[in-house]
Scaffold this motif. Structure first.
Motif, mmCIF file in Angstrom:
data_model
loop_
_atom_site.group_PDB
_atom_site.id
_atom_site.type_symbol
_atom_site.label_atom_id
_atom_site.label_comp_id
_atom_site.label_asym_id
_atom_site.label_seq_id
_atom_site.Cartn_x
_atom_site.Cartn_y
_atom_site.Cartn_z
ATOM 1 N N ARG A 1 7.317 86.097 -23.783
ATOM 2 C CA ARG A 1 7.173 85.025 -23.192
ATOM 3 C C ARG A 1 7.175 83.680 -24.263
ATOM 4 N NH1 ARG A 1 2.475 85.453 -20.292
ATOM 5 N NH2 ARG A 1 3.313 86.635 -18.746
ATOM 6 N N GLU B 1 -3.683 81.376 -24.171
ATOM 7 C CA GLU B 1 -3.235 82.756 -24.774
ATOM 8 C C GLU B 1 -2.213 83.277 -23.925
ATOM 9 O OE1 GLU B 1 -6.516 85.265 -25.647
ATOM 10 O OE2 GLU B 1 -7.506 83.819 -27.017
ATOM 11 N N HIS B 2 -1.198 82.665 -23.466
ATOM 12 C CA HIS B 2 -0.261 82.901 -22.393
ATOM 13 C C HIS B 2 0.969 83.142 -23.115
ATOM 14 C CE1 HIS B 2 1.246 83.186 -18.300
ATOM 15 N NE2 HIS B 2 2.159 82.187 -18.587
ATOM 16 N N TYR B 3 1.320 82.888 -24.423
ATOM 17 C CA TYR B 3 2.547 82.690 -24.851
ATOM 18 C C TYR B 3 2.800 83.663 -25.960
ATOM 19 C CZ TYR B 3 4.131 79.297 -21.311
ATOM 20 O OH TYR B 3 4.368 78.863 -20.122
ATOM 21 N N ASP B 4 3.856 84.416 -26.104
ATOM 22 C CA ASP B 4 4.046 85.381 -27.180
ATOM 23 C C ASP B 4 4.757 84.178 -28.614
ATOM 24 O OD1 ASP B 4 3.636 88.191 -26.689
ATOM 25 O OD2 ASP B 4 4.913 87.351 -24.811
ATOM 26 N N THR C 1 -1.214 79.944 -27.186
ATOM 27 C CA THR C 1 -0.506 80.960 -28.005
ATOM 28 C C THR C 1 -1.280 82.334 -27.845
ATOM 29 O OG1 THR C 1 0.688 79.554 -29.295
ATOM 30 C CG2 THR C 1 0.789 81.786 -30.037
ATOM 31 N N LYS C 2 -0.666 83.639 -27.752
ATOM 32 C CA LYS C 2 -1.603 84.717 -27.554
ATOM 33 C C LYS C 2 -1.884 85.151 -29.220
ATOM 34 C CE LYS C 2 0.970 86.963 -24.057
ATOM 35 N NZ LYS C 2 1.781 88.256 -23.868
ATOM 36 N N PRO C 3 -3.163 85.541 -29.370
ATOM 37 C CA PRO C 3 -3.420 86.194 -30.733
ATOM 38 C C PRO C 3 -2.305 86.899 -31.243
ATOM 39 C CG PRO C 3 -5.243 86.297 -29.246
ATOM 40 C CD PRO C 3 -4.112 85.897 -28.188
ATOM 41 N N GLY D 1 0.397 85.715 -31.948
ATOM 42 C CA GLY D 1 1.844 85.060 -31.497
ATOM 43 C C GLY D 1 2.095 84.161 -32.442
ATOM 44 N N LYS E 1 -0.578 82.931 -35.245
ATOM 45 C CA LYS E 1 -2.050 82.795 -34.808
ATOM 46 C C LYS E 1 -2.699 84.288 -35.176
ATOM 47 C CE LYS E 1 -4.904 81.572 -30.672
ATOM 48 N NZ LYS E 1 -4.630 81.244 -29.286
ATOM 49 N N PRO F 1 -5.282 87.022 -34.913
ATOM 50 C CA PRO F 1 -6.284 87.518 -33.824
ATOM 51 C C PRO F 1 -7.536 87.206 -33.716
ATOM 52 C CG PRO F 1 -4.829 89.345 -35.010
ATOM 53 C CD PRO F 1 -4.647 87.732 -35.836
#
Length: 264
Positions: free
Chosen positions: A95, A155-158, A183-185, A187, A255, A257
C-alpha cells in the motif's frame, strides 16, 4: 544527458514555474494548480499521460504537458525507479501513499513497476479530478500537507512518496514527522527536492531535518542520489555551470522498526 540545449524556455513556462515557487499565498497557488489542471491534457494528438515522443510525463503538478515536455522534468521516473530498486517484492500488495500526487504521473511510473495499491492526496481539487480519471488510484483525498494531517491512520502505508513538492514555497520540512507517522515500521519513504540556487536554503533546512530524524533513530537513509540534469533552468541564474539545467536529488529512507518492549 537529456536532449535539448537548455534555457530557451517559453516565457509563459518560466512565469508559471516561477509563480509556484515564489512566496505567493497558499490560496493563490491552489488557484494556479486548479487552472492548469483544467487544461492539463489538452494537447492535440498526444495520448494522456505522455509527451509527443511517448515519454511518461512528470508530476510537476503546476504545469501543462507542453510545459513538462519543455522542462524535461525527470523526477517521476527517477523516484519510482529508486523506490522500486530498494523495495522488496511482492509489490502488488504493498500500500503506497502518493503525497502531492497532482494528476497521477508518479502513479503511472509506479504502476509500470508493479505497484498496484495506490492512494493519493493533493491540495488541488482540480488535480485530484485528473488523477481520478487515470483509474490508477484506489483512494484519493484532498489534503494540504503542512497545514493538515494526512487522512490516514498511523503505520498504514508500506511506502510514501513526495515527488516535486518539497521546495521553497511548497511543503515545509516540518511535515516530515507526519510522513513518518503514516508509514509502517520498516516501510519506505521516497522524497525529492531541487538543488538550484533559489532552493538551496530550503534544501539545507530539509537535509537538516532529515539528518535529525536519522540521528534520533526514526529512520535510516538508504539512498541520496544527486542528479545533474533534473530539469531545464528557468533563468541563467538558476542554471548549473551554464548547462541550462538545474540539479536535483532523490532520497530513500526506511522507517526504523519500533523496538520490542518486554513485559516486566
Amino acid at each position: 544527458a537529456p536532449g535539448g540545449t537548455g534555457m530557451g524556455l517559453p516565457a509563459a513556462v518560466r512565469d508559471r514555474v516561477a509563480a509556484v515557487h515564489r512566496g505567493s499565498s497558499l490560496p493563490e497557488r491552489l488557484r494556479l494548480y486548479d487552472g492548469w489542471a483544467a487544461r492539463y491534457e489538452q494537447v492535440r494528438g498526444t495520448r494522456r499521460g505522455q509527451d509527443r515522443r511517448g515519454a511518461a510525463l512528470s508530476p510537476l503538478t503546476a504545469v501543462s504537458p507542453q510545459d513538462v515536455a519543455a522542462l524535461e522534468y525527470r523526477a517521476p521516473y527517477l523516484a519510482a525507479a529508486s523506490l522500486a530498486f530498494t523495495f522488496p517484492a511482492p509489490r502488488a500488495e504493498a500500500r503506497l501513499l502518493d503525497v502531492a500526487c497532482g494528476t497521477g504521473l508518479v502513479a503511472r511510473e509506479l504502476h509500470r513497476r508493479g505497484f498496484r495499491c495506490l492512494h493519493g492526496v493533493d491540495g488541488s481539487a482540480g488535480m485530484l479530478e485528473r488523477a481520478r480519471s487515470t483509474g490508477l488510484y484506489q483512494e484519493l483525498r484532498l489534503c494540504i500537507l503542512g497545514r493538515e494531517s494526512l487522512p490516514a491512520p498511523a503505520e498504514h502505508y508500506d511506502a510514501v512518496t513526495v515527488v516535486g513538492a518539497l521546495g521553497e514555497g511548497q511543503v515545509p520540512s516540518t511535515a516530515l514527522p507526519e510522513l513518518l507517522r503514516v508509514t509502517k515500521p520498516g516501510g519506505f519513504l521516497c522524497l525529492t527536492t531541487r538543488s538550484n540556487p533559489s532552493n538551496l536554503r530550503y534544501k539545507a533546512e530539509l537535509e537538516a531535518a532529515l539528518g535529525q530524524l536519522e540521528r534520533s533513530g526514526a529512520w535510516q537513509k538508504l539512498l541520496a542520489q544527486e542528479v545533474e540534469y533534473w530539469e531545464k533552468a528557468t533563468s541563467e541564474e538558476e542554471s548549473t555551470q551554464g548547462t541550462g539545467y538545474i540539479p536535483g536529488v532523490v532520497y530513500i529512507y526506511q522507517k526504523c522498526p519500533v523496538p520490542h518492549l518486554e513485559e516486566s
